[in-house]
Design a protein around this motif. Sequence first.
Motif, PDB file in Angstrom:
ATOM      1  N   ALA A 193       0.834  -1.205   0.000  1.00 44.15           N
ATOM      2  CA  ALA A 193       0.000   0.000   0.000  1.00 44.15           C
ATOM      3  C   ALA A 193       0.869   1.256   0.000  1.00 44.15           C
ATOM      4  N   LEU A 194       2.008   1.196   0.705  1.00 39.46           N
ATOM      5  CA  LEU A 194       2.902   2.352   0.775  1.00 39.46           C
ATOM      6  C   LEU A 194       3.606   2.621  -0.544  1.00 39.46           C
ATOM      7  N   ILE A 195       4.145   1.571  -1.155  1.00 40.97           N
ATOM      8  CA  ILE A 195       4.963   1.778  -2.354  1.00 40.97           C
ATOM      9  C   ILE A 195       4.124   1.751  -3.620  1.00 40.97           C
ATOM     10  N   GLY A 196       2.835   1.403  -3.493  1.00 40.58           N
ATOM     11  CA  GLY A 196       1.924   1.499  -4.630  1.00 40.58           C
ATOM     12  C   GLY A 196       2.102   0.428  -5.674  1.00 40.58           C
ATOM     13  N   GLU A 197       2.697  -0.685  -5.308  1.00 44.07           N
ATOM     14  CA  GLU A 197       2.831  -1.800  -6.245  1.00 44.07           C
ATOM     15  C   GLU A 197       2.898  -3.088  -5.442  1.00 44.07           C
ATOM     16  N   ASP A 198       2.571  -4.187  -6.082  1.00 42.40           N
ATOM     17  CA  ASP A 198       2.567  -5.479  -5.387  1.00 42.40           C
ATOM     18  C   ASP A 198       3.972  -6.086  -5.411  1.00 42.40           C
ATOM     19  N   ARG A 199       4.862  -5.430  -4.679  1.00 43.65           N
ATOM     20  CA  ARG A 199       6.248  -5.912  -4.603  1.00 43.65           C
ATOM     21  C   ARG A 199       6.294  -7.247  -3.868  1.00 43.65           C
ATOM     22  N   TYR A 200       5.424  -7.406  -2.878  1.00 40.11           N
ATOM     23  CA  TYR A 200       5.420  -8.621  -2.066  1.00 40.11           C
ATOM     24  C   TYR A 200       4.203  -9.470  -2.407  1.00 40.11           C
ATOM     25  N   ILE A 201       4.381 -10.771  -2.366  1.00 42.53           N
ATOM     26  CA  ILE A 201       3.256 -11.679  -2.581  1.00 42.53           C
ATOM     27  C   ILE A 201       2.338 -11.579  -1.376  1.00 42.53           C
ATOM     28  N   VAL A 202       1.046 -11.328  -1.614  1.00 41.04           N
ATOM     29  CA  VAL A 202       0.090 -11.217  -0.523  1.00 41.04           C
ATOM     30  C   VAL A 202      -1.005 -12.255  -0.747  1.00 41.04           C
ATOM     31  N   THR A 203      -1.148 -13.181   0.189  1.00 40.65           N
ATOM     32  CA  THR A 203      -2.203 -14.188   0.107  1.00 40.65           C
ATOM     33  C   THR A 203      -2.846 -14.310   1.470  1.00 40.65           C
ATOM     34  N   ASP A 204      -3.880 -15.129   1.573  1.00 40.70           N
ATOM     35  CA  ASP A 204      -4.532 -15.365   2.850  1.00 40.70           C
ATOM     36  C   ASP A 204      -3.832 -16.464   3.651  1.00 40.70           C
ATOM     37  N   THR A 320       5.056   2.564  28.337  1.00 40.57           N
ATOM     38  CA  THR A 320       3.763   2.853  27.705  1.00 40.57           C
ATOM     39  C   THR A 320       3.809   4.071  26.781  1.00 40.57           C
ATOM     40  N   ASP A 321       4.943   4.750  26.717  1.00 39.63           N
ATOM     41  CA  ASP A 321       5.058   5.957  25.885  1.00 39.63           C
ATOM     42  C   ASP A 321       5.349   5.549  24.436  1.00 39.63           C
ATOM     43  N   VAL A 322       4.395   4.818  23.854  1.00 38.44           N
ATOM     44  CA  VAL A 322       4.558   4.250  22.513  1.00 38.44           C
ATOM     45  C   VAL A 322       3.370   4.670  21.645  1.00 38.44           C
ATOM     46  N   PRO A 323       3.621   5.186  20.435  1.00 31.97           N
ATOM     47  CA  PRO A 323       2.504   5.557  19.561  1.00 31.97           C
ATOM     48  C   PRO A 323       1.743   4.336  19.058  1.00 31.97           C
ATOM     49  N   ILE A 324       0.423   4.436  19.041  1.00 34.10           N
ATOM     50  CA  ILE A 324      -0.441   3.357  18.549  1.00 34.10           C
ATOM     51  C   ILE A 324      -1.324   3.936  17.443  1.00 34.10           C
ATOM     52  N   ILE A 325      -1.190   3.391  16.232  1.00 29.08           N
ATOM     53  CA  ILE A 325      -1.931   3.888  15.072  1.00 29.08           C
ATOM     54  C   ILE A 325      -2.934   2.816  14.638  1.00 29.08           C
ATOM     55  N   PHE A 326      -4.190   3.195  14.505  1.00 29.42           N
ATOM     56  CA  PHE A 326      -5.229   2.277  14.026  1.00 29.42           C
ATOM     57  C   PHE A 326      -5.381   2.491  12.525  1.00 29.42           C
ATOM     58  N   SER A 328      -5.699   0.558   8.237  1.00 33.24           N
ATOM     59  CA  SER A 328      -6.109  -0.550   7.374  1.00 33.24           C
ATOM     60  C   SER A 328      -5.249  -0.510   6.127  1.00 33.24           C
ATOM     61  N   ALA A 329      -4.425  -1.535   5.932  1.00 35.84           N
ATOM     62  CA  ALA A 329      -3.588  -1.599   4.729  1.00 35.84           C
ATOM     63  C   ALA A 329      -4.461  -1.768   3.489  1.00 35.84           C
ATOM     64  N   LEU A 330      -5.612  -2.417   3.652  1.00 34.72           N
ATOM     65  CA  LEU A 330      -6.509  -2.678   2.516  1.00 34.72           C
ATOM     66  C   LEU A 330      -7.120  -1.388   1.978  1.00 34.72           C
ATOM     67  N   THR A 331      -7.620  -0.537   2.871  1.00 34.84           N
ATOM     68  CA  THR A 331      -8.258   0.713   2.444  1.00 34.84           C
ATOM     69  C   THR A 331      -7.290   1.898   2.479  1.00 34.84           C
ATOM     70  N   LYS A 332      -6.051   1.650   2.898  1.00 36.92           N
ATOM     71  CA  LYS A 332      -4.996   2.667   3.026  1.00 36.92           C
ATOM     72  C   LYS A 332      -5.313   3.716   4.104  1.00 36.92           C
ATOM     73  N   GLN A 333      -6.201   3.372   4.993  1.00 37.44           N
ATOM     74  CA  GLN A 333      -6.560   4.282   6.087  1.00 37.44           C
ATOM     75  C   GLN A 333      -5.367   4.453   7.032  1.00 37.44           C
ATOM     76  N   ARG A 334      -4.903   5.689   7.189  1.00 34.24           N
ATOM     77  CA  ARG A 334      -3.834   6.101   8.110  1.00 34.24           C
ATOM     78  C   ARG A 334      -2.472   5.459   7.840  1.00 34.24           C
ATOM     79  N   ILE A 335      -2.243   4.908   6.642  1.00 37.29           N
ATOM     80  CA  ILE A 335      -0.924   4.284   6.409  1.00 37.29           C
ATOM     81  C   ILE A 335       0.173   5.344   6.347  1.00 37.29           C
ATOM     82  N   TYR A 336      -0.153   6.544   5.842  1.00 33.47           N
ATOM     83  CA  TYR A 336       0.865   7.594   5.781  1.00 33.47           C
ATOM     84  C   TYR A 336       1.085   8.214   7.154  1.00 33.47           C
ATOM     85  N   LYS A 337       0.061   8.211   7.971  1.00 28.31           N
ATOM     86  CA  LYS A 337       0.207   8.635   9.364  1.00 28.31           C
ATOM     87  C   LYS A 337       1.199   7.711  10.078  1.00 28.31           C
ATOM     88  N   ALA A 338       1.123   6.413   9.744  1.00 30.29           N
ATOM     89  CA  ALA A 338       2.052   5.434  10.338  1.00 30.29           C
ATOM     90  C   ALA A 338       3.501   5.782   9.992  1.00 30.29           C
TER      91      ALA A 338
END
Length: 434
Positions: A193-204, A320-326, A328-338
Amino acid sequence: MSSIVAIVGRPNVGKSTFFNRLIQRREAIVDAVSGVTRDRHYGKSDWNGREFSLIDTGGYVVGSDDVFEAEIDKQVELAIDEADAIIFMVDVEAGVTGMDEDVAKLLRKIDKPVFLAVNKVDNAKRAEDAVEFYSLGLGEYYTIASINGSGTGDLLDALVEALPENETKQETDLPRFAVVGRPNAGKSSFINALIGEDRYIVTDIAGTTRDSIDTKYNRFGFEFNLVDTAGIRRKSKVKEDLEFYSVMRSVRAIEHSDVCLLVLDATRGFDAQVQNIFWLAERNRKGIVILVNKWDLVDKDNSTMKAFEKQIKREIEPFTDVPIIFMSALTKQRIYKAIETAVTVYKNRSKKIKTRKLNDVLLPIIQHTPPPAYKGKYVKIKFITQLPTPQPQFAFFCNLPQYVRDPYKRFLENKLRENFDFHGVPVTVYMRKK
């Protein structure tokens, strides 16, 4: 990047006690019942200035009908296959057993340093009894008593001498961000989702990624190396255990990174496997960002996110001083925030604070809240400086460093975080004699 050392042997010979002694904390479960170590335990240790990672494997039992023991056997074989050196532990009280011979047969086939450690040798009579272990065909042995540390020095001297030289870091100024987590959490989908291409094989199918791969990322003003560290590859000589191999391969990648992006599946939660990887990154003093993936699949209301975050922070106390980002790689929700957050954590980890500023800010706080008196002794902290290390480490110089307890060190760490922003980065506080 440090080497990996696996501790192997049949059940109940004292591997976990030895492991705990080397990492100087009680982490592995030690019990008189045979085969207590079901899960793997990982830790960092060092000897004579050489750091190495330790794996405490379960007891190896050939031909057992026990489903747990069959699983442990697979994992022991994987640990032997992946490690740089092996400590084979036996028990002088029991003498040479059939199971010892089975393990020795396995170890004689490999071209790696093997150190035979005869445990529970705490008197001269037992030292004489240890001679029979020559029959295992592994050459010289080392007599130790893991319960009190006797003999471990000689063993560790030989071990670190045989370890391969530490690999030099790749010659690049680019930060390395390792994408880690259990299989099928969405690590490869996140990178795609970040690099905009299927560089890695993604399966279930869990564990599709067979090797760690680097990707240079240069977009939106960010430049760094991304590493997908699922790192599970098929080997012809060993049966696969995807969960275990995931961690095995991640150990090296975590050590060789600056920031770890820990991806977890929101539908599975912050389970024991994810926690294991989190503490691996923390022990290696890496920057950490927790990415809760598949957030689009969770039934939510206004309080779901806060409740999920609270549960994670409860599991990772006291860090506990660790950032937590919610996300979705599928919908690209907040991936750039990550990615934004990971870059910020990298900058926090690289931050250098001037000595004068440190003292101007912290000494008045310490004067207002000094360390508690211990045995009638009063500790006076005079001076603070940041150490020249890749990660934030601070030396507090005082008259009686031995009397400063851990709760006060955590207080100092919290004040450092409050005043200088080390969000997402482990901070180390040392007390030194003035």
